[in-house]
Design a protein around this motif. Structure first.
Motif, short mmCIF file in Angstrom:
data_model
loop_
_atom_site.label_atom_id
_atom_site.label_comp_id
_atom_site.label_asym_id
_atom_site.label_seq_id
_atom_site.Cartn_x
_atom_site.Cartn_y
_atom_site.Cartn_z
N PHE A 168 -9.99 0.08 12.05
CA PHE A 168 -10.91 1.22 12.05
C PHE A 168 -12.36 0.74 12.06
CE2 PHE A 168 -13.51 4.18 9.50
CZ PHE A 168 -13.37 5.34 10.24
N GLN A 213 -5.35 -2.33 -1.67
CA GLN A 213 -3.94 -2.11 -1.36
C GLN A 213 -3.25 -1.36 -2.49
OE1 GLN A 213 -3.23 -6.32 -0.39
NE2 GLN A 213 -1.88 -5.54 1.21
N ALA A 214 -3.62 -1.70 -3.73
CA ALA A 214 -3.01 -1.01 -4.87
C ALA A 214 -3.38 0.47 -4.88
CB ALA A 214 -3.44 -1.68 -6.17
N MET A 215 -4.53 0.81 -4.27
CA MET A 215 -4.94 2.22 -4.18
C MET A 215 -4.27 2.91 -2.99
SD MET A 215 -7.03 2.86 -6.59
CE MET A 215 -6.09 1.73 -7.58
N GLY A 216 -3.49 2.14 -2.23
CA GLY A 216 -2.79 2.72 -1.10
C GLY A 216 -3.52 2.55 0.22
N VAL A 217 -4.57 1.71 0.25
CA VAL A 217 -5.32 1.50 1.48
C VAL A 217 -4.57 0.48 2.35
CG1 VAL A 217 -7.47 0.67 2.49
CG2 VAL A 217 -7.52 2.02 0.39
N ASN A 218 -4.25 0.89 3.57
CA ASN A 218 -3.60 -0.01 4.52
C ASN A 218 -4.69 -0.90 5.12
OD1 ASN A 218 -2.47 -1.17 6.79
ND2 ASN A 218 -1.17 0.60 7.21
N ALA A 267 -12.49 3.83 1.49
CA ALA A 267 -11.48 2.81 1.75
C ALA A 267 -12.14 1.52 2.22
CB ALA A 267 -10.48 3.31 2.79
N VAL A 303 -6.94 -6.78 -2.59
CA VAL A 303 -5.80 -6.57 -3.48
C VAL A 303 -5.89 -5.19 -4.14
CG1 VAL A 303 -4.68 -7.38 -5.57
CG2 VAL A 303 -5.49 -9.03 -3.88
N ALA A 304 -7.07 -4.88 -4.71
CA ALA A 304 -7.26 -3.59 -5.37
C ALA A 304 -7.14 -2.46 -4.36
CB ALA A 304 -8.61 -3.55 -6.06
N ILE A 358 1.93 3.09 -4.23
CA ILE A 358 1.21 4.11 -5.01
C ILE A 358 1.71 5.51 -4.68
CG2 ILE A 358 -0.72 4.28 -3.37
CD1 ILE A 358 -2.57 4.74 -5.78
N PRO A 368 -12.41 7.66 4.47
CA PRO A 368 -12.36 6.36 5.14
C PRO A 368 -13.46 5.40 4.66
CG PRO A 368 -12.86 8.13 6.71
CD PRO A 368 -12.46 8.77 5.44
N TYR A 370 -7.50 -0.19 8.25
CA TYR A 370 -8.94 0.00 8.03
C TYR A 370 -9.78 -1.13 8.62
CZ TYR A 370 -8.51 4.45 5.90
OH TYR A 370 -8.29 5.79 5.74
N ALA A 397 -13.62 -0.18 -0.76
CA ALA A 397 -12.58 -0.82 -1.57
C ALA A 397 -12.15 -2.13 -0.93
CB ALA A 397 -11.39 0.12 -1.70
N HIS A 438 0.81 -1.22 0.00
CA HIS A 438 0.00 0.00 0.00
C HIS A 438 0.85 1.27 0.00
CE1 HIS A 438 0.24 -1.19 4.36
NE2 HIS A 438 0.76 0.01 4.39
#
Lengths: 274, 335
Positions: free
Chosen positions: B220, B208-213, B196, B205-206, A92, B193, B217, B199, A89
């Motif tokens: 959260f 994470q590719a967007m930068g979501v930890n 996220a 997988v997608a 990006i 949030p 989350y 997503a 993550h």
């Protein structure tokens, strides 16, 4: 550390894969592959089914941890880093974004919201201020929405801004996914088989879109593809691999003439003799 | 003209509507004082509102994040017992009790969130079910803390140490809490949030590719969800003024899960609607009917049947009936 690494990429070089290897249970999916992508270049990574293209792809984006090799990348901030060992993550925000073969958009969300999701790492406000809708979070949200609208406009789908992604055609969804990658102002985008599921006309159209994106946003594009129509039409240079091994790296016309590549795609002549 | 525009813009904001709903709901107990409603009905509606708060928590978890929890009742009871113990045995003020009774279950919820990073789907359902049952058993066994099967009596809350609420006042407090919970849920799901979480449900997988930890989350989602469930627990014990281990069994967890599915996943209004169907219809209507009313556990039978019907006919929950009707009216209006 990074000042030493800066010397490892020459000017105009953005991504350098060196001696990359990964194996799954003794099977070498990627075996000592190296290639180099320049800035603002459309670079194709091709190979027949099972050649190891997707494994290379997943190694670059850190979904797989390679057994060996280096993946040097010049980030948004101009410094050179080795991507190996970075968190998935975190990739990006360095300036490298990917798409997916089977289009991963959120069906329940509008096109705009899908793009805003792509800007996840771009927000400066904290989660707390986003939930409380504090002024700095609202400012972030406005800024990202404006960015998203501009990109939707460029791709010609601004009229679908508030429609849920769920009901859209495959062609539109591909565009949404492409649009989403642009939200973080990346240095390079990696497209995983963008022609998959598109017919000839749509493939041509999509090739035009890719070129347009490259010219407008000044970024490099790495295409992982086995569809030769798309690759030969738009790539500046192409690297061919087979059985996880490097075959050739050249301009498309030369790659088409290359004997090893022809063999890989059409089968070796000897194998016809039974 | 300008003023009208500002008002219509304000009315369009969903948060204004939540406040209006809150105000309308808050008038209910005074109808009873005026003799228009039976007071048993007021207690029932109050608890329905409390279950709605817990339902919002589960909706964030299941609807938006795609994570399941069957330990809801355990967490709700945990908060209820902490609140009961702190106010009755230690004499803590309501405000501090509220904070502690939410914070402690949230910590436990975070631990479950940590576990959810490793296990998913049916395994997560079983794990949370057992956490809930362990909690319920603890309510039975930890006599010094919970008074076990004798149960614990609690008073209506006293705000700021001086303002002692009666039943109607506590009801208004519940309405306020529900309104805040609706606004909180709305703000979360319609901002970064929330996207996220969407997503993460779609594909880790997608995301994470967007930068979501993903871990962050997951934690959260569990923290917010457990927070709302715990808030519901505190409100319950102060409104019903009693807690007993049997209240917090897995039957309640299933009912709260059912209300979210029946009402509508990813819908705030749906959650309220679902709570009225699941907890309201059996007690208000079914038990009054001849023969049917005499069947033991008629509410479970009813909920089971409603779930089957809703899942088959309205997979997006009964709230979608209303959105469909709204669309139909718009269509005929235009034609």
């Amino acid at each position: 550390m990074s000042s030493q690494m800066n010397a490892l990429l020459r000017e105009k070089e953005i991504l350098k894969v060196s001696n990359l290897s990964i194996s799954f249970g003794g099977l070498k999916a990627v075996d000592d592959i190296s290639f180099l992508v320049h800035e603002k270049e459309i670079f194709g990574l091709i190979g027949p089914n099972g050649a190891g293209k997707t494994s290379v792809f997943n190694c670059i984006t850190q979904f797989y941890r390679p057994d060996g090799g280096e993946i040097l990348f010049r980030t948004n901030r101009g410094e050179v880093v080795d991507l190996v060992g970075k968190k998935v993550h975190d990739i990006i925000s360095l300036g490298l974004v990917r798409t997916f073969q089977n289009v991963e958009v959120i069906r329940e969300l509008s096109l705009l919201d899908n793009l805003l999701l792509g800007a996840h790492t771009e927000y400066k406000s904290s989660v707390i201020s986003q939930i409380l809708r504090l002024p700095n979070a609202k400012r972030d949200e406005r800024e990202m929405a404006a960015r998203a609208e501009e990109i939707l406009e460029v791709l010609g789908i601004l009229n679908l801004r508030d429609v849920p992604a769920g009901g859209q055609s495959y062609g539109v969804l591909k565009k949404v996914e492409l649009a989403r990658t642009l939200m973080t102002k990346p240095r390079i985008i990696i497209l995983d088989e963008p022609a998959a599921g598109l017919d000839d006309g749509e493939t041509l159209q999509f090739a035009e879109t890719i070129k347009q994106i490259r010219d407008r946003y000044n970024l490099a594009i790495l295409l992982v593809e086995h569809d030769m129509r798309l690759v030969m039409g738009i790539c500046d240079r192409v690297c061919a691999i087979n059985f996880g091994r490097y075959l050739a790296c050249d301009i498309p016309a030369e790659i088409q003439k290359n004997k090893h590549v022809q063999e890989a795609y059409l089968g070796e002549e000897e194998s016809d003799v039974d | 003209m300008e003023k009208n525009k500002a008002i219509s813009l304000l009315l369009k904001d969903p948060r204004t509507r939540y406040v209006i709903i809150g105000v309308l709901v808050a008038t209910i107990p005074f109808l009873a004082t005026a003799g228009l409603l039976r007071s048993a009905v007021v207690i029932l509606i109050g608890s329905i509102l409390i279950y709605s708060v817990a339902g919002l928590g589960i909706n964030i978890l299941l609807g938006y994040s795609g994570l399941i929890s069957l330990g809801t009742a355990g967490f709700m009871g945990f908060a209820a017992y902490i609140a009961a113990y702190l106010t009755m045995n230690l004499g803590f003020p309501f405000e501090i009790t509220l904070l502690i009774s939410i914070a402690v279950p949230v910590l436990l919820g975070l631990f479950v969130g940590l576990v959810s990073f490793r296990i998913e789907g049916i395994y997560l359902a079983i794990a949370t079910l057992s956490v809930g049952e362990v909690l319920r058993r603890s309510f039975e066994e930890l006599v010094g803390f919970t008074n076990s099967f004798a149960g614990m009596r609690v008073n209506y809350p006293t705000l700021f140490g001086v303002w002692s609420l009666d039943r109607n006042g506590t009801f208004v407090l519940i309405a306020v809490a529900l309104t805040l919970a609706m606004i909180l849920t709305h703000n979360i799901v319609h901002s970064r949030p929330g996207r996220a979480l969407h997503a993460m449900r779609g594909s880790t997988v997608a995301a994470q590719a967007m930068g979501v930890n993903i871990l962050r989350y997951r934690l959260f989602a569990f923290a917010v969800s457990t927070g709302l469930v715990a808030l519901a627990g505190v409100l319950y014990v102060h409104f019903v003024r009693f807690t007993h281990p049997d209240i917090w069994g897995w039957g309640l967890s299933l009912n709260i899960l059912a209300l979210v599915i029946i009402g509508g996943l990813r819908s705030i209004y749906g959650t309220l609607l679902g709570a009225f169907v699941v907890f309201g219809i059996p007690s208000l209507i079914l038990v009054r009917l001849p023969i049917i009313g005499d069947i033991p556990g008629v509410s479970f039978v009813f909920n089971g049947i409603v779930i089957v019907i809703v899942v088959l006919l309205y997979p997006r929950g009964i709230v979608s009936i209303f959105t469909d009707i709204g669309k139909l009216i718009k269509k005929t209006g235009r034609a």
